[in-house]
Design a protein around this motif. Structure first.
Motif, PDB file in Angstrom:
ATOM      1  N   THR A   8      42.420  43.756  29.025  1.00  0.00           N
ATOM      2  CA  THR A   8      42.143  43.154  30.322  1.00  0.00           C
ATOM      3  C   THR A   8      42.455  41.666  30.257  1.00  0.00           C
ATOM      4  OG1 THR A   8      40.390  44.746  30.755  1.00  0.00           O
ATOM      5  CG2 THR A   8      40.331  42.700  32.006  1.00  0.00           C
ATOM      6  N   LEU A   9      43.197  41.192  31.235  1.00  0.00           N
ATOM      7  CA  LEU A   9      43.502  39.765  31.316  1.00  0.00           C
ATOM      8  C   LEU A   9      42.326  39.042  31.946  1.00  0.00           C
ATOM      9  CD1 LEU A   9      47.186  40.082  32.512  1.00  0.00           C
ATOM     10  CD2 LEU A   9      46.396  39.486  30.234  1.00  0.00           C
ATOM     11  N   LEU A  35      53.076  35.102  44.551  1.00  0.00           N
ATOM     12  CA  LEU A  35      54.088  35.172  43.495  1.00  0.00           C
ATOM     13  C   LEU A  35      53.521  35.797  42.221  1.00  0.00           C
ATOM     14  CD1 LEU A  35      55.975  31.783  43.881  1.00  0.00           C
ATOM     15  CD2 LEU A  35      56.958  34.058  44.081  1.00  0.00           C
ATOM     16  N   THR A  36      52.305  35.427  41.877  1.00  0.00           N
ATOM     17  CA  THR A  36      51.662  35.994  40.693  1.00  0.00           C
ATOM     18  C   THR A  36      51.479  37.495  40.860  1.00  0.00           C
ATOM     19  OG1 THR A  36      50.518  33.906  40.258  1.00  0.00           O
ATOM     20  CG2 THR A  36      49.613  35.876  39.215  1.00  0.00           C
ATOM     21  N   PHE A  37      51.023  37.909  42.025  1.00  0.00           N
ATOM     22  CA  PHE A  37      50.831  39.333  42.292  1.00  0.00           C
ATOM     23  C   PHE A  37      52.150  40.089  42.203  1.00  0.00           C
ATOM     24  CE2 PHE A  37      50.190  42.931  45.301  1.00  0.00           C
ATOM     25  CZ  PHE A  37      49.212  43.596  44.575  1.00  0.00           C
ATOM     26  N   GLU A  51      40.591  46.520  36.098  1.00  0.00           N
ATOM     27  CA  GLU A  51      39.773  45.387  35.657  1.00  0.00           C
ATOM     28  C   GLU A  51      40.578  44.086  35.669  1.00  0.00           C
ATOM     29  OE1 GLU A  51      36.429  43.489  35.049  1.00  0.00           O
ATOM     30  OE2 GLU A  51      36.521  45.651  35.353  1.00  0.00           O
ATOM     31  N   SER A  52      41.841  44.130  35.266  1.00  0.00           N
ATOM     32  CA  SER A  52      42.684  42.929  35.322  1.00  0.00           C
ATOM     33  C   SER A  52      42.871  42.479  36.769  1.00  0.00           C
ATOM     34  CB  SER A  52      44.044  43.169  34.674  1.00  0.00           C
ATOM     35  OG  SER A  52      43.921  43.225  33.275  1.00  0.00           O
ATOM     36  N   TYR A  53      42.998  43.437  37.680  1.00  0.00           N
ATOM     37  CA  TYR A  53      43.143  43.077  39.094  1.00  0.00           C
ATOM     38  C   TYR A  53      41.879  42.401  39.610  1.00  0.00           C
ATOM     39  CZ  TYR A  53      44.089  43.282  44.054  1.00  0.00           C
ATOM     40  OH  TYR A  53      44.279  42.931  45.373  1.00  0.00           O
ATOM     41  N   LYS A  54      40.716  42.893  39.214  1.00  0.00           N
ATOM     42  CA  LYS A  54      39.452  42.255  39.607  1.00  0.00           C
ATOM     43  C   LYS A  54      39.384  40.828  39.070  1.00  0.00           C
ATOM     44  CE  LYS A  54      36.691  46.478  39.795  1.00  0.00           C
ATOM     45  NZ  LYS A  54      35.598  47.215  39.143  1.00  0.00           N
ATOM     46  N   GLN A  55      39.833  40.643  37.829  1.00  0.00           N
ATOM     47  CA  GLN A  55      39.830  39.307  37.233  1.00  0.00           C
ATOM     48  C   GLN A  55      40.823  38.386  37.952  1.00  0.00           C
ATOM     49  OE1 GLN A  55      37.472  38.469  34.995  1.00  0.00           O
ATOM     50  NE2 GLN A  55      36.786  40.562  35.304  1.00  0.00           N
ATOM     51  N   PHE A  56      41.940  38.945  38.397  1.00  0.00           N
ATOM     52  CA  PHE A  56      42.927  38.205  39.175  1.00  0.00           C
ATOM     53  C   PHE A  56      42.308  37.714  40.480  1.00  0.00           C
ATOM     54  CE2 PHE A  56      46.153  38.727  42.617  1.00  0.00           C
ATOM     55  CZ  PHE A  56      46.893  37.585  42.366  1.00  0.00           C
ATOM     56  N   LEU A  57      41.595  38.580  41.172  1.00  0.00           N
ATOM     57  CA  LEU A  57      40.943  38.190  42.426  1.00  0.00           C
ATOM     58  C   LEU A  57      39.872  37.124  42.188  1.00  0.00           C
ATOM     59  CD1 LEU A  57      40.553  41.661  44.185  1.00  0.00           C
ATOM     60  CD2 LEU A  57      42.288  39.888  44.607  1.00  0.00           C
TER      61      LEU A  57
END
Length: 65
Positions: A8-9, A35-37, A51-57
């Motif tokens: 997970t990032l 752009l990141t997305f 989980e990485s998407y949650k951390q991105f948000l």
């Protein structure tokens, strides 16, 4: 950029990446988020895992303030 899909990032990674995008392209936080997305998630929420998407948000919310 090569990303290991095994873990997970963290939000810090996404904040640093979006800051890099904003500096390189002289763009807004919203444009950096888009752009990141596109670049990291290939415009699919589950590409790097939920989980990485949650951390991105979470990172996006932190950086836009």
């Amino acid at each position: 950029m090569v990303i290991n899909h095994a873990g997970t990032l963290r939000p810090e990674f996404f904040i640093a990446y979006m800051n890099l995008i904003m500096n390189a392209f002289e763009c807004s936080v919203e444009q950096a988020r888009n752009l990141t997305f596109e670049r990291l998630f290939q415009s699919k929420e589950d590409d790097l895992g939920n989980e990485s998407y949650k951390q991105f948000l979470k990172a996006y919310e932190a950086i836009k303030q």
